[in-house]
Design an enzyme around this catalytic site. Structure first.
Site, PDB file in Angstrom:
ATOM      1  N   GLU A  37     -18.062 -21.775 -11.926  1.00  0.00           N
ATOM      2  CA  GLU A  37     -19.092 -22.329 -11.033  1.00  0.00           C
ATOM      3  C   GLU A  37     -18.581 -22.528  -9.604  1.00  0.00           C
ATOM      4  O   GLU A  37     -19.355 -22.483  -8.651  1.00  0.00           O
ATOM      5  CB  GLU A  37     -19.601 -23.671 -11.570  1.00  0.00           C
ATOM      6  CG  GLU A  37     -20.475 -23.551 -12.803  1.00  0.00           C
ATOM      7  CD  GLU A  37     -21.724 -22.711 -12.555  1.00  0.00           C
ATOM      8  OE1 GLU A  37     -22.336 -22.814 -11.482  1.00  0.00           O
ATOM      9  OE2 GLU A  37     -22.060 -21.920 -13.462  1.00  0.00           O
ATOM     10  N   HIS A  39     -16.520 -20.572  -7.870  1.00  0.00           N
ATOM     11  CA  HIS A  39     -16.701 -19.303  -7.145  1.00  0.00           C
ATOM     12  C   HIS A  39     -18.185 -19.046  -6.873  1.00  0.00           C
ATOM     13  O   HIS A  39     -18.568 -18.648  -5.772  1.00  0.00           O
ATOM     14  CB  HIS A  39     -16.183 -18.130  -7.981  1.00  0.00           C
ATOM     15  CG  HIS A  39     -14.723 -18.178  -8.311  1.00  0.00           C
ATOM     16  ND1 HIS A  39     -14.257 -18.349  -9.591  1.00  0.00           N
ATOM     17  CD2 HIS A  39     -13.621 -18.063  -7.529  1.00  0.00           C
ATOM     18  CE1 HIS A  39     -12.935 -18.322  -9.597  1.00  0.00           C
ATOM     19  NE2 HIS A  39     -12.518 -18.161  -8.355  1.00  0.00           N
ATOM     20  N   SER A 188      -9.680 -21.171 -12.733  1.00  0.00           N
ATOM     21  CA  SER A 188      -9.592 -20.102 -13.741  1.00  0.00           C
ATOM     22  C   SER A 188      -8.515 -20.424 -14.762  1.00  0.00           C
ATOM     23  O   SER A 188      -8.516 -19.892 -15.867  1.00  0.00           O
ATOM     24  CB  SER A 188      -9.270 -18.769 -13.062  1.00  0.00           C
ATOM     25  OG  SER A 188     -10.230 -18.509 -12.073  1.00  0.00           O
TER      26      SER A 188
END
Ligand code: PAF
Length: 283
Positions: A37, A39, A188
């Site tokens: 979310e 990015h 990530s």
């Protein structure tokens, strides 16, 4: 508009120059994929400004040290493409390593100041590798502006510095951190946390907010402020603080013992076994 997936620099250049000759603004979101979310919020922001948005997905070997997680860094291009369709991105640029670093590649960017503190002390080659790929991406995408998440606060400041130092014609924007419901900054690398560690990772943000509250209430000793963070994070026996610093938000140098009226940010790196998480909070 449909999302185009582009692998070659020449094709990307053709598309972007077409947009520009039609008078459109071009925004750029550089990523290493494994999109979340955080990015997607950058793409959404650029779309609200009516820009055409290019998102790069490239796991950059140059920014990983020899003992770091390059090999296991998640590569999820198919899922990334699906996510980017939901926010109406225009182009995904997913070059190969040889497209980015052709045979004989021998030019890199070196920062000798901001990159030597905080994460730069424990990842000495990281920021030069990051700057080299960002400089190349900015050259090939040629956007009007590029968006960087403030989770990587030091990265954002170093990129701003490069653009100023080298007179690059692009605006660099730092965008707010997007957090999970429990406060953990989206990353990530969060997917590497085993469930029992994930359940404790909220302590990082809790530590940051408690430290900021103490600062708001008048605590000015950086030692005392850092101790507040440490006490909260050590509620998890597995978390090791790699560093926690309260720094001037531009120079990234430690604020003096009795901090004055400068804008500060607390930046931290925490290890959960072999998973390294970074976070920060502006004061
Ligand atoms: O923040 C990242 O994901 C990377 O450092 C970046 C900016 C895409 C360069 O590889």
């Amino acid at each position: 508009m449909a999302l185009d997936v582009i692998f070659e620099i020449s094709e990307l250049r053709r598309i972007v120059s077409g947009w520009k000759s039609d008078g459109m603004k071009v925004a750029f979101v550089p990523t290493m994929g494994a999109l979340h979310e955080g990015h997607l919020s950058l793409v959404t922001l650029a779309k609200t400004e009516n820009a055409r948005v290019v998102v790069s997905v490239f796991v950059n070997p140059l920014q990983f040290g020899p003992s770091e997680d390059f090999a296991r860094y998640p590569r999820t291009l198919k899922e990334d493409i699906e996510k980017l369709k939901t926010v109406d991105a225009d182009v995904v640029f997913a070059p190969s390593a040889t497209e980015m670093y052709p045979t004989g590649f021998q030019t890199t960017i070196h920062n000798n100041g901001l990159a030597t503190v905080l994460c730069g002390k424990v990842r000495p080659t990281h920021f030069d590798g990051m700057l080299t790929v960002v400089a190349k991406l900015l050259n090939v995408v040629n956007p009007n502006y590029a968006l960087f998440g403030k989770k990587d606060y030091q990265q954002w400041r170093i990129v701003e510095r490069m653009v100023r130092d080298l007179g690059m014609l692009v605006e660099i924007r730092g965008c707010e951190i997007i957090r999970e419901a429990d406060g953990l900054a989206m990353s990530s690398r969060n997917r590497f946390l085993p469930p029992e560690d994930r359940a404790q990772a909220h302590l990082i943000y809790e530590g940051l907010t408690a430290t900021k509250s103490a600062w708001i209430e008048g605590e000015r000793s950086s030692e005392a402020l850092r101790a507040i963070f440490s006490v909260i994070v050590s509620r998890s026996p597995k978390m090791i603080i790699q560093y926690s610093e309260i720094v001037d938000c531009f120079s990234l140098l430690p604020a003096a013992e009795k901090v004055g009226n400068v804008s500060l940010v607390m930046i931290v790196a925490v290890l959960f076994g072999d998973v390294r998480l970074i976070d920060n909070l502006e004061f």
